[in-house]
Design a protein around this motif. Structure first.
Motif, mmCIF file in Angstrom:
data_model
loop_
_atom_site.group_PDB
_atom_site.id
_atom_site.type_symbol
_atom_site.label_atom_id
_atom_site.label_comp_id
_atom_site.label_asym_id
_atom_site.label_seq_id
_atom_site.Cartn_x
_atom_site.Cartn_y
_atom_site.Cartn_z
ATOM 1 N N ALA A 98 2.070 -9.190 -13.928
ATOM 2 C CA ALA A 98 3.449 -8.929 -14.364
ATOM 3 C C ALA A 98 4.130 -7.839 -13.562
ATOM 4 O O ALA A 98 5.198 -7.366 -13.943
ATOM 5 N N LYS A 99 3.514 -7.425 -12.454
ATOM 6 C CA LYS A 99 4.169 -6.466 -11.564
ATOM 7 C C LYS A 99 4.400 -7.116 -10.217
ATOM 8 O O LYS A 99 3.542 -7.817 -9.692
ATOM 9 N N ASN A 100 5.560 -6.865 -9.699
ATOM 10 C CA ASN A 100 5.910 -7.383 -8.388
ATOM 11 C C ASN A 100 5.947 -6.209 -7.419
ATOM 12 O O ASN A 100 6.691 -5.248 -7.641
ATOM 13 N N THR A 101 5.119 -6.258 -6.378
ATOM 14 C CA THR A 101 5.106 -5.181 -5.397
ATOM 15 C C THR A 101 5.607 -5.719 -4.069
ATOM 16 O O THR A 101 5.087 -6.724 -3.565
ATOM 17 N N VAL A 102 6.606 -5.075 -3.536
ATOM 18 C CA VAL A 102 7.142 -5.451 -2.232
ATOM 19 C C VAL A 102 6.744 -4.369 -1.236
ATOM 20 O O VAL A 102 6.982 -3.185 -1.479
ATOM 21 N N TYR A 103 6.123 -4.799 -0.142
ATOM 22 C CA TYR A 103 5.649 -3.874 0.875
ATOM 23 C C TYR A 103 6.551 -3.945 2.102
ATOM 24 O O TYR A 103 7.100 -4.999 2.439
ATOM 25 N N LEU A 104 6.667 -2.815 2.765
ATOM 26 C CA LEU A 104 7.320 -2.772 4.070
ATOM 27 C C LEU A 104 6.343 -2.120 5.040
ATOM 28 O O LEU A 104 6.146 -0.908 5.004
ATOM 29 N N GLN A 105 5.707 -2.961 5.853
ATOM 30 C CA GLN A 105 4.796 -2.468 6.870
ATOM 31 C C GLN A 105 5.627 -2.072 8.079
ATOM 32 O O GLN A 105 6.346 -2.910 8.641
ATOM 33 N N MET A 106 5.524 -0.814 8.477
ATOM 34 C CA MET A 106 6.329 -0.296 9.587
ATOM 35 C C MET A 106 5.419 0.136 10.727
ATOM 36 O O MET A 106 4.599 1.047 10.553
ATOM 37 N N ASN A 107 5.532 -0.542 11.845
ATOM 38 C CA ASN A 107 4.732 -0.232 13.021
ATOM 39 C C ASN A 107 5.632 0.270 14.148
ATOM 40 O O ASN A 107 6.845 0.100 14.112
#
Length: 134
Positions: free
Chosen positions: A77-86
């Motif tokens: 029930a949790k939505n996690t949005v990731y931003l991988q920054m290279n």
């Protein structure tokens, strides 16, 4: 209650990497765009990337294409949005925010792709500082 909580910011050297997380809760995620925005001192808040949760379609600003990757995981029930920054650059230094709104990241009008700006998002996190040293 709609909540967005960012984490993962920090200090990194030029060329380094960071992964930002945005935990989203309090609403049904289908039909929502989750966007990452950033704001440097004295500058307007600008869109960095966006994901439309329903079909996983994504958008990247030209300044981060090929360096940043947005992704989404739904679990318990949790939505996690990731931003991988290279390959981070000093010009990536800013406070990074995630935001949510019940629309797609953008749409085509003729041949022009309109991307929803920060002003059209109602739900925001508190922000996380990213500093890239030269």
């Amino acid at each position: 209650e709609v909540q967005l909580v960012e984490s993962g910011g920090g200090l990194v050297q030029t060329g380094g990497s960071l992964t930002l997380s945005c935990i989203v809760s309090g609403f049904t995620f289908d039909g929502y765009a989750i966007g990452w925005f950033r704001q440097a001192p004295g500058k307007e808040r600008e869109g960095v990337s966006c994901i439309y949760v329903s079909d996983g379609s994504t958008y990247y600003a030209d300044s981060v294409k090929g360096r940043f990757t947005i992704s989404n995981i739904y679990d318990n029930a949790k939505n996690t949005v990731y931003l991988q920054m290279n390959s981070l650059k000093p010009e990536d230094t800013a406070v990074y925010y995630c935001a949510a709104e019940p629309f797609r990241c953008g749409y085509y009008t003729g041949s022009y792709y309109y991307v929803h700006p920060a002003t059209e998002y109602d739900y925001w996190g508190q922000g996380t500082q990213v500093t890239v040293s030269s």
